[in-house]
Scaffold this motif. Structure first.
Motif, PDB file in Angstrom:
ATOM      1  N   THR A  90       0.857  -1.185   0.000  1.00  0.00           N
ATOM      2  CA  THR A  90       0.000   0.000   0.000  1.00  0.00           C
ATOM      3  C   THR A  90       0.896   1.238   0.000  1.00  0.00           C
ATOM      4  O   THR A  90       1.764   1.376   0.869  1.00  0.00           O
ATOM      5  CB  THR A  90      -0.903  -0.004   1.247  1.00  0.00           C
ATOM      6  N   ASN A 121      -2.725   1.631  -4.499  1.00  0.00           N
ATOM      7  CA  ASN A 121      -3.714   2.426  -3.778  1.00  0.00           C
ATOM      8  C   ASN A 121      -4.514   1.478  -2.885  1.00  0.00           C
ATOM      9  O   ASN A 121      -5.061   0.476  -3.359  1.00  0.00           O
ATOM     10  CB  ASN A 121      -4.625   3.137  -4.771  1.00  0.00           C
ATOM     11  N   HIS A 122      -4.587   1.812  -1.605  1.00  0.00           N
ATOM     12  CA  HIS A 122      -5.278   0.970  -0.626  1.00  0.00           C
ATOM     13  C   HIS A 122      -6.750   0.729  -1.015  1.00  0.00           C
ATOM     14  O   HIS A 122      -7.302  -0.343  -0.793  1.00  0.00           O
ATOM     15  CB  HIS A 122      -5.194   1.684   0.733  1.00  0.00           C
ATOM     16  N   LEU A 123      -7.360   1.746  -1.603  1.00  0.00           N
ATOM     17  CA  LEU A 123      -8.773   1.620  -1.982  1.00  0.00           C
ATOM     18  C   LEU A 123      -8.932   0.607  -3.106  1.00  0.00           C
ATOM     19  O   LEU A 123      -9.913  -0.133  -3.170  1.00  0.00           O
ATOM     20  CB  LEU A 123      -9.331   2.981  -2.426  1.00  0.00           C
ATOM     21  N   GLU A 124      -7.964   0.571  -4.002  1.00  0.00           N
ATOM     22  CA  GLU A 124      -8.015  -0.415  -5.088  1.00  0.00           C
ATOM     23  C   GLU A 124      -7.882  -1.830  -4.514  1.00  0.00           C
ATOM     24  O   GLU A 124      -8.528  -2.765  -4.973  1.00  0.00           O
ATOM     25  CB  GLU A 124      -6.913  -0.151  -6.116  1.00  0.00           C
ATOM     26  N   HIS A 126      -8.944  -2.840  -1.548  1.00  0.00           N
ATOM     27  CA  HIS A 126     -10.276  -3.209  -1.040  1.00  0.00           C
ATOM     28  C   HIS A 126     -11.207  -3.523  -2.213  1.00  0.00           C
ATOM     29  O   HIS A 126     -11.971  -4.486  -2.181  1.00  0.00           O
ATOM     30  CB  HIS A 126     -10.889  -2.058  -0.239  1.00  0.00           C
ATOM     31  N   LEU A 144     -17.563   0.962  -0.461  1.00  0.00           N
ATOM     32  CA  LEU A 144     -16.400   0.790   0.413  1.00  0.00           C
ATOM     33  C   LEU A 144     -16.684   1.490   1.727  1.00  0.00           C
ATOM     34  O   LEU A 144     -16.862   2.711   1.765  1.00  0.00           O
ATOM     35  CB  LEU A 144     -15.165   1.382  -0.267  1.00  0.00           C
ATOM     36  N   SER A 146     -15.213   1.774   5.486  1.00  0.00           N
ATOM     37  CA  SER A 146     -14.127   1.410   6.408  1.00  0.00           C
ATOM     38  C   SER A 146     -13.916   2.530   7.413  1.00  0.00           C
ATOM     39  O   SER A 146     -14.706   3.475   7.500  1.00  0.00           O
ATOM     40  CB  SER A 146     -12.863   1.133   5.604  1.00  0.00           C
ATOM     41  N   HIS A 149     -12.777   5.451   5.014  1.00  0.00           N
ATOM     42  CA  HIS A 149     -13.452   5.730   3.743  1.00  0.00           C
ATOM     43  C   HIS A 149     -14.912   5.345   3.774  1.00  0.00           C
ATOM     44  O   HIS A 149     -15.302   4.418   4.470  1.00  0.00           O
ATOM     45  CB  HIS A 149     -12.758   4.969   2.606  1.00  0.00           C
ATOM     46  N   GLN A 151     -17.466   5.319   0.442  1.00  0.00           N
ATOM     47  CA  GLN A 151     -17.738   5.758  -0.925  1.00  0.00           C
ATOM     48  C   GLN A 151     -18.390   4.679  -1.777  1.00  0.00           C
ATOM     49  O   GLN A 151     -18.265   3.490  -1.496  1.00  0.00           O
ATOM     50  CB  GLN A 151     -16.478   6.288  -1.591  1.00  0.00           C
ATOM     51  N   GLY A 290     -14.396  -3.317   3.027  1.00  0.00           N
ATOM     52  CA  GLY A 290     -13.973  -2.440   4.129  1.00  0.00           C
ATOM     53  C   GLY A 290     -14.434  -3.034   5.456  1.00  0.00           C
ATOM     54  O   GLY A 290     -15.349  -3.861   5.501  1.00  0.00           O
ATOM     55  N   LEU A 354      -8.863   7.519  -5.684  1.00  0.00           N
ATOM     56  CA  LEU A 354      -8.758   6.386  -6.608  1.00  0.00           C
ATOM     57  C   LEU A 354      -8.942   6.796  -8.071  1.00  0.00           C
ATOM     58  O   LEU A 354      -8.495   6.099  -8.965  1.00  0.00           O
ATOM     59  CB  LEU A 354      -9.806   5.342  -6.203  1.00  0.00           C
TER      60      LEU A 354
END
Ligand code: KG4
Ligand code: ZN
Length: 361
Positions: A90, A121-124, A126, A144, A146, A149, A151, A290, A354
């Protein structure tokens, strides 16, 4: 470079918050992949006295723990370093000190082993976890939820995400954690509130449902948190003196408000997704990821919503919903198999939406 059908083995490192994690995953996109190991060290006891994550303490703990976590991930997987095809970490968004620790380790390993680096990217990570678990095909709708986040987005491909809406203030997990503190429950608050809520009356307090019924797909949780504070703050002696029945009613009423808001926003997103993509598959996929996705009331409500709107709910198991190295390894594997690797100079980032150009594949 186009996708190659070769099976890859990737080591993933996650240090963006308070989990020190590493994992080894094997597979071929779109998945499912095989998790050869998944080691997660939760730093809960380091942060519990402060009621939340302390960035400096987290970064220091990552430094102390990461080498042994990586060594265990390799030994659990029965692999040595030379059998790893690429190293993923990450690179943001997250607490910058921790992100630096994990990213630097991955860079050092990539350099030493002469293998590619993926700065993720951490969001990717997840977002793609449902592909690791069940090989979910693109496009899918992603919620997502968490600690950092909240979104909704359409995931159209690796590196191709269209943001539908995000929180304008607190993330939903953050609201769980803050409300837990207000009513005297320990950190992390999400699982504690869920547990307390089981004994509580969700109708005892009519907490606000911010954004409910509004157009768009934004979220807001700070007003809800303030409403809890106003009532809980009136209890003589404060949070430690709130009796268990009242704690349970606060927890249940708060959780019910969160459920209503998430369902309302997700319903609008489902309708938008349908109008954007038609019905590209037999049933459209709705992925929820998340840490907050491990909440059973939230999951049950989203499952009924999905059924009503013609979507199939895909929910990674709790160990893959909260932060972990397997999702990082898998997302790294997806990028690596497409030739999407990163330079050793890739920077750590505290903020990293993201949809920013660096991700576009
Ligand atoms: O995904 P995650 O491990 O870390 C971030 O990237 O933020 O999510 C952690 C968050 C915390 O805020 C925690 O309180 C929340 O997820 N959480 C829950 C539950 N389990 C974890 N929230 C509600 N109900 C749960 N059962
Ligand atoms: Zn996370």
């Amino acid at each position: 470079m186009s996708a190659t059908p070769t099976e890859l083995v990737v080591l993933g490192i996650e240090t963006s918050c308070d989990e020190t994690a590493a994992a080894v995953v094997r597979g071929i996109p779109p998945g499912p992949g095989q998790i050869l190991s998944n080691v997660v060290h939760h730093q809960i006891e380091n942060h519990e006295p402060y009621g939340g994550v302390v960035p400096e303490i987290a970064a220091r703990a990552h430094v102390e723990l990461l080498d042994s976590v990586i060594a265990r991930a390799l030994s659990d997987a029965g692999k040595d370093m030379s059998q790893i095809d690429g190293f993923a970490a990450t690179a943001g968004p997250g607490l910058i000190g921790g992100v630096m620790v994990g990213l630097l380790s991955a860079k050092a390993l990539a350099l030493a082993m002469n293998k590619p680096l993926v700065a993720l990217n951490h969001l990717e990570a997840h977002a793609l976890s449902a592909r690791l678990v069940e090989g979910t095909e693109f496009p899918f709708l992603l919620l997502l939820i968490s600690g950092g986040h909240c979104q909704l987005m359409a995931a159209e491909g690796v590196g191709k995400y269209n943001l539908y809406g995000a929180t304008i203030d607190d993330a939903v997990g953050e609201a769980f954690d803050k409300v837990a503190k207000l009513i005297g429950l320990p950190y992390p608050g999400g699982p504690e509130i869920e547990r307390a809520a089981r004994q509580g009356n969700p109708k005892r307090f009519a907490f606000p449902r911010p954004m409910l019924g509004r157009r768009g797909m934004e979220f807001s949780f700070s007003g809800l948190k303030t409403a809890v504070r106003q009532i809980a703050g009136g209890v003589p002696g404060g949070a430690p003196n709130i009796e268990p029945k009242l704690v349970a009613d606060f927890a249940a009423s708060f959780q019910a408000a969160v459920v209503d808001v998430l369902v309302d926003r997700a319903r609008i997103a489902m309708r938008k997704f349908r109008s954007d993509f038609g019905c590209p598959k037999e049933a459209m996929d709705f992925v929820v990821a998340g840490g907050v996705a491990s909440n059973r009331s939230i999951a049950a409500a989203l499952k009924s919503l999905a059924a009503e709107e013609g979507f199939r709910l895909s929910l990674p198991p709790p160990a893959l919903c909260t932060d972990n190295g397997a999702m990082v390894a898998w997302a790294g594997l997806e990028r690596l198999s497409r030739g999407l690797t990163d330079a050793l100079g890739s920077p750590p980032r505290a903020r990293w939406p993201l949809e920013s150009p660096e991700h576009i594949a």
